[in-house]
Motif scaffolding. Structure first.
Motif, PDB file in Angstrom:
ATOM      1  N   VAL A 120       0.848  -1.186   0.000  1.00  0.00           N
ATOM      2  CA  VAL A 120       0.000   0.000   0.000  1.00  0.00           C
ATOM      3  C   VAL A 120       0.886   1.239   0.000  1.00  0.00           C
ATOM      4  CG1 VAL A 120      -1.680   1.345   1.334  1.00  0.00           C
ATOM      5  CG2 VAL A 120      -1.911  -1.145   1.187  1.00  0.00           C
ATOM      6  N   LEU A 121       0.674   2.105  -0.947  1.00  0.00           N
ATOM      7  CA  LEU A 121       1.467   3.323  -1.048  1.00  0.00           C
ATOM      8  C   LEU A 121       1.401   4.113   0.259  1.00  0.00           C
ATOM      9  CD1 LEU A 121       3.141   5.212  -2.915  1.00  0.00           C
ATOM     10  CD2 LEU A 121       0.975   6.319  -3.536  1.00  0.00           C
ATOM     11  N   GLY A 122       2.587   4.367   0.852  1.00  0.00           N
ATOM     12  CA  GLY A 122       2.649   5.169   2.065  1.00  0.00           C
ATOM     13  C   GLY A 122       2.377   4.435   3.364  1.00  0.00           C
ATOM     14  N   GLN A 123       2.174   3.115   3.309  1.00  0.00           N
ATOM     15  CA  GLN A 123       1.873   2.385   4.545  1.00  0.00           C
ATOM     16  C   GLN A 123       3.117   2.146   5.388  1.00  0.00           C
ATOM     17  OE1 GLN A 123       0.762  -2.042   4.874  1.00  0.00           O
ATOM     18  NE2 GLN A 123      -1.244  -1.037   4.963  1.00  0.00           N
ATOM     19  N   ARG A 124       4.224   1.775   4.727  1.00  0.00           N
ATOM     20  CA  ARG A 124       5.490   1.549   5.435  1.00  0.00           C
ATOM     21  C   ARG A 124       6.444   2.697   5.107  1.00  0.00           C
ATOM     22  NH1 ARG A 124       4.058  -2.374   9.007  1.00  0.00           N
ATOM     23  NH2 ARG A 124       3.075  -4.132   7.958  1.00  0.00           N
ATOM     24  N   PRO A 125       7.061   3.288   6.122  1.00  0.00           N
ATOM     25  CA  PRO A 125       7.872   4.480   5.884  1.00  0.00           C
ATOM     26  C   PRO A 125       9.128   4.240   5.064  1.00  0.00           C
ATOM     27  CG  PRO A 125       8.087   3.734   8.165  1.00  0.00           C
ATOM     28  CD  PRO A 125       6.968   2.943   7.550  1.00  0.00           C
ATOM     29  N   MET A 126       9.658   3.012   5.075  1.00  0.00           N
ATOM     30  CA  MET A 126      10.902   2.764   4.343  1.00  0.00           C
ATOM     31  C   MET A 126      10.648   2.158   2.965  1.00  0.00           C
ATOM     32  SD  MET A 126      14.297   0.670   5.532  1.00  0.00           S
ATOM     33  CE  MET A 126      15.784   0.672   4.518  1.00  0.00           C
ATOM     34  N   SER A 127       9.823   1.116   2.916  1.00  0.00           N
ATOM     35  CA  SER A 127       9.735   0.323   1.694  1.00  0.00           C
ATOM     36  C   SER A 127       8.533   0.633   0.817  1.00  0.00           C
ATOM     37  CB  SER A 127       9.699  -1.171   2.053  1.00  0.00           C
ATOM     38  OG  SER A 127       8.552  -1.454   2.829  1.00  0.00           O
ATOM     39  N   GLN A 128       7.574   1.432   1.307  1.00  0.00           N
ATOM     40  CA  GLN A 128       6.374   1.667   0.507  1.00  0.00           C
ATOM     41  C   GLN A 128       6.179   3.143   0.163  1.00  0.00           C
ATOM     42  OE1 GLN A 128       3.097  -0.522   2.282  1.00  0.00           O
ATOM     43  NE2 GLN A 128       4.212  -2.448   2.148  1.00  0.00           N
ATOM     44  N   ARG A 129       7.291   3.858   0.116  1.00  0.00           N
ATOM     45  CA  ARG A 129       7.279   5.180  -0.498  1.00  0.00           C
ATOM     46  C   ARG A 129       7.250   4.985  -2.017  1.00  0.00           C
ATOM     47  NH1 ARG A 129      12.126   5.314   2.231  1.00  0.00           N
ATOM     48  NH2 ARG A 129      13.101   5.734   0.215  1.00  0.00           N
ATOM     49  N   ARG A 130       6.797   5.997  -2.719  1.00  0.00           N
ATOM     50  CA  ARG A 130       6.694   5.887  -4.179  1.00  0.00           C
ATOM     51  C   ARG A 130       8.057   5.587  -4.817  1.00  0.00           C
ATOM     52  NH1 ARG A 130       2.582   7.543  -7.464  1.00  0.00           N
ATOM     53  NH2 ARG A 130       1.657   8.689  -5.721  1.00  0.00           N
ATOM     54  N   ASP A 131       9.109   6.276  -4.344  1.00  0.00           N
ATOM     55  CA  ASP A 131      10.425   6.056  -4.936  1.00  0.00           C
ATOM     56  C   ASP A 131      10.947   4.659  -4.615  1.00  0.00           C
ATOM     57  OD1 ASP A 131      10.586   6.905  -2.235  1.00  0.00           O
ATOM     58  OD2 ASP A 131      12.708   7.329  -2.461  1.00  0.00           O
ATOM     59  N   LYS A 175      -4.319   4.119   0.251  1.00  0.00           N
ATOM     60  CA  LYS A 175      -2.964   4.593   0.528  1.00  0.00           C
ATOM     61  C   LYS A 175      -2.899   5.066   1.977  1.00  0.00           C
ATOM     62  CE  LYS A 175      -3.460   9.379  -1.136  1.00  0.00           C
ATOM     63  NZ  LYS A 175      -2.866  10.402  -2.041  1.00  0.00           N
ATOM     64  N   GLY A 176      -1.672   5.181   2.486  1.00  0.00           N
ATOM     65  CA  GLY A 176      -1.502   5.627   3.855  1.00  0.00           C
ATOM     66  C   GLY A 176      -1.553   4.503   4.874  1.00  0.00           C
ATOM     67  N   ARG A 177      -1.475   4.860   6.143  1.00  0.00           N
ATOM     68  CA  ARG A 177      -1.303   3.884   7.208  1.00  0.00           C
ATOM     69  C   ARG A 177      -2.604   3.428   7.856  1.00  0.00           C
ATOM     70  NH1 ARG A 177       4.110   5.181  10.542  1.00  0.00           N
ATOM     71  NH2 ARG A 177       3.881   2.940  10.800  1.00  0.00           N
ATOM     72  N   SER A 178      -3.698   4.097   7.586  1.00  0.00           N
ATOM     73  CA  SER A 178      -4.981   3.686   8.160  1.00  0.00           C
ATOM     74  C   SER A 178      -5.407   2.334   7.606  1.00  0.00           C
ATOM     75  CB  SER A 178      -6.055   4.729   7.858  1.00  0.00           C
ATOM     76  OG  SER A 178      -7.319   4.257   8.260  1.00  0.00           O
ATOM     77  N   ARG A 179      -6.052   1.523   8.443  1.00  0.00           N
ATOM     78  CA  ARG A 179      -6.512   0.199   8.004  1.00  0.00           C
ATOM     79  C   ARG A 179      -8.025   0.173   7.766  1.00  0.00           C
ATOM     80  NH1 ARG A 179      -2.164  -3.106   7.047  1.00  0.00           N
ATOM     81  NH2 ARG A 179      -3.355  -4.933   7.692  1.00  0.00           N
TER      82      ARG A 179
END
Length: 336
Positions: A120-131, A175-179
């Protein structure tokens, strides 16, 4: 009639990956799951520390699952990840790229068409950033073949979408951290049994990182067994070539006892109740004495008195005498 396509799903057994499989099934895609097992995350909750039961989750979704055991090659990647670590000792970008390389190999061997993940885009701060998502695609060679159904509408269209195998308009926008949206989707898709949100990986735990670093620093060749032991007990570095693990409860005592390998020594206080200890590495008489003294600190043995220690090594029972004389400060100097 359009040919039915097959997707390989990276499958943790968690809610996101379960939803992704249901979404693919809704679009008449045949799905095969691949689940990675390592000393840091695993399939069965019946094993120490396992957080997801991926096999059960796959059965609930009626998909075949391939369990892939990660070994020395993976451990060496963890020792020196190209993209570094997160807050603990979690090389998430390198891990994801490694998983996707293996998934692509599995896709080719199975004659499948593309790969899906629960990212999910933006869910994990290290591995799920767009870049970071773009980096793992490039390094794994999965560009165009990797569909992330939960966040697809925020990302560049993939071959499955462009070719009409998947209707992009029918995919959700998460997207984001909300479930909250995933929980709503689960209800809508008839998924009623799933684990609570969790990292699922010991490498993300700061308290665990020092134990992993200790193994990296003191091992030329990395062995999965050494890392599996990190889930258990209190750890003490006795020398550059030997360490000692003391069980914290009865369950850990049993697991440590059942994990004694040839060349290792299991020890316990012969004359009373106490924990089980495991000595690994280069075991000398001096190492056994230090291990015995640490073990006795966790028993009711009388301070300053000699105690009998029973030892099981290479299937043979032995005994040695050790004095319960170690001070707390001295013991802490050995603690990892």
């Amino acid at each position: 009639m359009q040919q039915q396509r097959t997707a390989i799903a990276l499958f943790s057994g968690g809610l996101d990956s379960m939803i992704v499989i249901r979404l693919m099934q809704q679009q008449n895609v045949n799905v095969k799951a691949i689940h990675f097992v390592s000393p840091f995350f695993g399939d069965s909750p019946n094993e120490d520390g396992g957080k997801y039961d991926a096999s059960r989750a796959a059965a609930l979704l009626n998909v075949p699952i391939n369990i892939y055991n990660l070994c020395e090659e993976y451990l060496e990647m963890l020792r020196k990840p190209c993209h570094g670590y997160g807050k603990a000792i979690n090389p998430c970008i390198d891990c994801h790229a490694y998983f996707l390389k293996k998934a692509k190999e599995f896709m080719i061997s199975e004659g499948a068409d593309f790969i899906v993940t629960g990212e999910v885009l933006g869910q994990r701060p290290m591995s799920q950033r767009r870049d970071a998502l773009r980096v793992v695609e490039k390094e794994s060679g999965t560009e165009g073949l990797l569909l992330r159904p939960l966040s697809a509408c925020f990302l560049k269209p993939t071959i499955p979408e462009l070719e009409g195998w998947i209707d992009r308009e029918k995919l959700p926008a998460v997207k984001g951290r909300s479930r909250k949206e995933q929980i709503r989707l689960a209800k809508e898709l008839g998924i009623t049994e799933y684990p609570n949100p969790a990292g699922g990986c010991f490498l993300t735990e700061v308290s665990y990182a020092s134990k992993v670093r200790d193994v990296f620093e003191h091992s030329e060749t990395l062995n999965p067994h050494d890392f599996r032991l990190l889930r258990l007990g209190r750890h003490f570095r006795l020398s550059p070539y030997a360490k000692f693990i003391v069980g914290r409860n009865e369950a850990e005592n049993r697991l440590l006892e059942s994990n004694v390998q040839p060349g290792e020594a299991g020890i316990y206080w012969r004359d009373g109740k106490g924990p089980f200890g495991l000595v690994v590495g280069d075991i000398t008489e001096n190492i056994l004495q230090v291990a015995g003294k640490i073990l006795l600190r966790y028993t009711k043995a009388e301070t300053g008195v000699n105690a009998d220690i029973e030892m099981l090594r290479n299937g043979v029972k032995e005994f040695f005498v050790c004095c319960n004389s170690m001070k707390e400060q001295e013991m802490e100097e050995y603690r990892i």
